[in-house]
Write an enzyme that holds these catalytic residues in place. Structure first.
Site, PDB file in Angstrom:
ATOM      1  N   HIS A  15      12.726  -8.027   4.347  1.00 19.26           N
ATOM      2  CA  HIS A  15      12.309  -7.161   2.892  1.00 19.26           C
ATOM      3  C   HIS A  15      11.657  -5.836   3.359  1.00 19.26           C
ATOM      4  CE1 HIS A  15      11.074  -6.408  -1.424  1.00 19.26           C
ATOM      5  NE2 HIS A  15      10.455  -5.495  -0.657  1.00 19.26           N
ATOM      6  N   HIS A  17      10.777  -1.457   3.172  1.00 15.79           N
ATOM      7  CA  HIS A  17      11.045   0.206   2.764  1.00 15.79           C
ATOM      8  C   HIS A  17      10.974   0.971   4.054  1.00 15.79           C
ATOM      9  CE1 HIS A  17      10.686  -1.610  -1.299  1.00 15.79           C
ATOM     10  NE2 HIS A  17       9.770  -2.423  -0.915  1.00 15.79           N
ATOM     11  N   LEU A  18      12.183   1.779   4.163  1.00 13.87           N
ATOM     12  CA  LEU A  18      11.848   2.922   5.154  1.00 13.87           C
ATOM     13  C   LEU A  18      12.079   4.095   4.654  1.00 13.87           C
ATOM     14  CD1 LEU A  18      14.806   1.485   7.582  1.00 13.87           C
ATOM     15  CD2 LEU A  18      12.329   1.442   7.988  1.00 13.87           C
ATOM     16  N   ARG A  19      12.006   4.183   3.476  1.00 12.47           N
ATOM     17  CA  ARG A  19      12.140   5.578   2.803  1.00 12.47           C
ATOM     18  C   ARG A  19      13.351   6.429   3.425  1.00 12.47           C
ATOM     19  NH1 ARG A  19       9.325   2.958  -0.759  1.00 12.47           N
ATOM     20  NH2 ARG A  19       7.050   3.034  -0.598  1.00 12.47           N
ATOM     21  N   ASN A  43      15.302   1.440  -3.199  1.00 12.70           N
ATOM     22  CA  ASN A  43      14.803   2.150  -4.178  1.00 12.70           C
ATOM     23  C   ASN A  43      14.045   3.501  -3.804  1.00 12.70           C
ATOM     24  OD1 ASN A  43      12.715   1.006  -2.482  1.00 12.70           O
ATOM     25  ND2 ASN A  43      11.091   1.046  -4.137  1.00 12.70           N
ATOM     26  N   HIS A 138      12.958  -8.409  -7.627  1.00 14.53           N
ATOM     27  CA  HIS A 138      11.638  -8.155  -7.979  1.00 14.53           C
ATOM     28  C   HIS A 138      11.436  -8.860  -9.235  1.00 14.53           C
ATOM     29  CE1 HIS A 138       7.894  -5.555  -7.612  1.00 14.53           C
ATOM     30  NE2 HIS A 138       7.820  -5.994  -8.729  1.00 14.53           N
ATOM     31  N   LEU A 221       2.527  -4.245  -5.219  1.00 17.93           N
ATOM     32  CA  LEU A 221       2.977  -4.805  -6.100  1.00 17.93           C
ATOM     33  C   LEU A 221       3.991  -5.943  -5.632  1.00 17.93           C
ATOM     34  CD1 LEU A 221       3.490  -2.165  -8.874  1.00 17.93           C
ATOM     35  CD2 LEU A 221       1.954  -4.078  -8.948  1.00 17.93           C
ATOM     36  N   HIS A 253       3.521   5.126   1.724  1.00 14.67           N
ATOM     37  CA  HIS A 253       3.185   5.975   0.861  1.00 14.67           C
ATOM     38  C   HIS A 253       2.026   6.900   1.565  1.00 14.67           C
ATOM     39  CE1 HIS A 253       4.892   4.346  -2.658  1.00 14.67           C
ATOM     40  NE2 HIS A 253       4.566   3.286  -2.455  1.00 14.67           N
ATOM     41  N   ALA A 265       1.393   1.962  -5.184  1.00 15.47           N
ATOM     42  CA  ALA A 265       1.403   0.592  -4.901  1.00 15.47           C
ATOM     43  C   ALA A 265       2.395   0.523  -3.494  1.00 15.47           C
ATOM     44  CB  ALA A 265       2.094  -0.320  -5.619  1.00 15.47           C
TER      45      ALA A 265
END
Ligand code: NCD
Ligand code: ZN
Length: 347
Positions: A15, A17-19, A43, A138, A221, A253, A265
């Site tokens: 899981h 997030h790499l953006r 996302n 999620h 989150l 972020h 978050a």
């Protein structure tokens, strides 16, 4: 004597997030340094809603993988009320796309296009169950009247439990679990239900988020819960139960968006994730359980081969950077400027 060196099969991150765009120059090398594969969350803004978009995103990620790394991004699609059913078949047919991610609309970062009600996507989910396409979840309700600390428990009771009864063949990964309720639910379900556990939910509870002041870099989150829930997660991770495996949920972020009057978050953990998971297993005298959790159970659940490569970890202090550049901004990692106990000495 406690071990100070351990060699394990190369781990994967189930899981992440790499953006996109310039952020990839920072995020991809951090994950590619130690992990063999990672499930990349969809996302983005706008979200990745088609196989074609996922494959294009994959190319942008691959362009940033350092030359000496064997890292492979595994893609996901973002479920929406009006996803074309043909996309489920596209996922099934692609070797590079592993599943479809269900965000309740409004639950987290870039989730505005998420699912507005589970019944809206029954047809799609039925097709996923039929074709064996995993649903990544999620698990939080978004009703503003539900206390934020209860959102996961209520999701498990009111959405997830009926869903597993309706589609017993559906493979579900409950992502980044944070409560004893989620642990108990997953444990008691069939082999089709598994969960990822982040390093931050193992290391921290909600007291840490408010220790001597508000700590925006610990805000994520689902939000950190009380210590009894943290204890249930710790027990699940250390147990050797293959239903629980590593997923960092590393979610970058920039500093100004975290340290703000309305901070967003996400915890950026990938630069220290494997080292911190090792430190965590070591601190509980359970280093022997690290390899299953980090390197075997996720691959087994997704029906992928385990990695061939090995990595060696040694107990040797090092200091995490205070920040990293992130496009034209800065990003503050987990344990910024602090000492870590374990290093990867051969990857
Ligand atoms: C994630 C993000 O920033 O994309 N944030 C987080 O706090 N975990 C989204 C998510 O996984 O909920
Ligand atoms: Zn996430």
């Amino acid at each position: 004597m406690a071990s100070t060196k351990i060699t394990i099969t190369q781990p994967d991150d189930w899981h992440l997030h790499l953006r996109d765009e310039e952020a990839l120059s920072t995020t991809v090398p951090h994950s590619a340094k130690h992990f063999g594969r990672a499930i990349v969350m969809p996302n983005l803004d706008p979200p990745i809603v088609s196989a074609q978009a996922a494959l294009r995103y994959r190319e942008r990620i691959i362009a940033k993988i350092p030359p000496n790394s064997n890292f492979q991004p595994l893609m996901t699609l973002y479920l929406t009320d009006n996803m074309e059913p043909s996309e489920v078949s596209n996922v099934k047919e692609s070797a590079h796309i592993m599943g479809i991610k269900y965000y309740p609309a409004g639950a987290t970062t870039n989730s505005d296009s998420g699912v507005t009600g589970i019944a809206e996507v029954y047809t799609l989910i039925e097709k996923m169950a039929l074709l064996g396409v995993p649903l990544l979840v999620h698990g939080e309700v978004t009703d503003p009247n539900v206390d934020i600390f209860d959102r996961e428990r209520i999701f498990v009771e009111t959405i997830l439990s009926p869903l597993t009864e309706r589609y017993p063949e559906l493979k579900i990964i409950l992502e980044h679990i944070t409560t004893k309720d989620a642990v108990d639910f997953v444990k008691n379900q069939s082999k089709n239900i598994a969960a990822t556990i982040t390093i931050h939910h193992l290391l921290y509870n909600r007291n840490d988020m408010f220790f001597k002041g508000i700590k925006p870099h610990l805000y994520c989150l689902p939000v950190l819960k009380r210590d009894t829930h943290q204890r249930a997660l710790i027990d699940a991770a250390l147990s050797g139960n293959p239903k629980f495996f590593l997923g960092t949920d590393s979610a970058p972020h920039c500093q100004s968006e975290k340290e703000s009057s309305c901070g967003c978050a996400g915890i950026y953990s990938s630069p220290a994730a494997l080292e911190l998971y090792s430190e965590f297993f070591d601190s509980h005298n359970k280093l022997d359980k690290l390899e299953g959790f980090a390197s075997f159970f996720g691959a087994d659940f997704y029906g992928l081969p385990r990695n061939d490569k090995q990595v060696t970890l040694e107990k040797m202090k090092w200091r995490m950077a205070k920040d990293f550049s992130f496009g034209d901004q800065l990003i503050i990692p987990i344990h910024a400027g602090q000492d870590l106990q374990w290093q990867i000495t051969r990857a």
